[in-house]
Design an enzyme around this catalytic site. Structure first.
Site, mmCIF file in Angstrom:
data_model
loop_
_atom_site.group_PDB
_atom_site.id
_atom_site.type_symbol
_atom_site.label_atom_id
_atom_site.label_comp_id
_atom_site.label_asym_id
_atom_site.label_seq_id
_atom_site.Cartn_x
_atom_site.Cartn_y
_atom_site.Cartn_z
ATOM 1 N N HIS A 190 -14.618 15.637 -16.391
ATOM 2 C CA HIS A 190 -14.832 17.089 -16.436
ATOM 3 C C HIS A 190 -15.438 17.566 -15.117
ATOM 4 C CE1 HIS A 190 -15.335 16.504 -21.014
ATOM 5 N NE2 HIS A 190 -14.166 17.112 -20.831
ATOM 6 N N ARG B 15 -5.320 14.700 -18.097
ATOM 7 C CA ARG B 15 -5.434 13.280 -17.789
ATOM 8 C C ARG B 15 -4.090 12.588 -17.867
ATOM 9 N NH1 ARG B 15 -9.444 12.171 -22.504
ATOM 10 N NH2 ARG B 15 -7.805 13.479 -23.294
ATOM 11 N N LYS C 37 -13.574 20.542 -35.175
ATOM 12 C CA LYS C 37 -14.244 19.336 -34.697
ATOM 13 C C LYS C 37 -15.663 19.275 -35.225
ATOM 14 C CE LYS C 37 -11.768 18.637 -30.350
ATOM 15 N NZ LYS C 37 -11.929 18.399 -28.905
ATOM 16 N N SER D 190 -14.283 12.264 -23.851
ATOM 17 C CA SER D 190 -15.561 12.362 -24.564
ATOM 18 C C SER D 190 -15.563 11.460 -25.785
ATOM 19 C CB SER D 190 -15.828 13.817 -24.974
ATOM 20 O OG SER D 190 -15.987 14.628 -23.846
#
Length: 160
Positions: free
Chosen positions: A17, A90, A41, A128
């Protein structure tokens, strides 16, 4: 002034990040890193804790501001006097998901632009979720997250 919003859950913020924030900060006059409340989430950290960690982690980037929001992203971006969203990628799987989201936002608000930035290869595997899982089982997360964030992750996981 060109303002860009970089939204995410950042639970926790990773060096991947930070790579995106730093590189975007050289393109735009102001980067607003916005912690999004995602009702789908279950985060390890509260929104306030994530904002605090982001402020610590981005203190060295002078044109980064940290904020938080819930609701629709394009409405939040408009409230910040912006039409630019920065999303870090990514892998190809990230692109497919983010591309669909960007097209939906563009359909709703044709002025809105999404800028995709590939993370450097050094962080292309960092997520994460992966960091939390590695830490939960005692793995070494140094180099994946800022040192202060690593300490907070280990502290939180030791409370459980």
């Amino acid at each position: 002034m060109r303002i860009a919003v970089c939204p995410g859950s950042f639970d926790p913020v990773t060096n991947g990040h930070l790579d995106i924030f730093a590189r975007a900060s050289s393109i735009f006059d102001k980067i607003i890193v916005a912690v999004f409340h995602n009702p789908n989430k279950k985060p390890l950290y509260t929104m306030e804790e994530r904002v605090e960690m982001l402020r610590m982690a981005t203190a060295h980037i002078p044109n980064v501001q940290v904020d938080c929001f819930s609701g629709l992203l394009y409405e939040y971006v408009r409230r910040q006097d912006s039409t630019i969203i920065v999303r870090g990628l990514r892998a190809l799987s990230d692109f497919e998901y983010e591309f669909q989201r960007a097209l939906l936002i563009k359909k709703i608000d044709p002025q809105m632009e999404t800028v995709f930035m590939m993370t450097t290869a050094d962080y292309s595997f960092v997520s994460s979720t992966g960091v939390k899982e590695l830490a939960k089982f005692g793995g070494d997360i140094s180099g994946l997250v800022p040192a202060a964030v690593a300490a907070k992750i280990i502290e939180r996981l030791n409370q459980d």
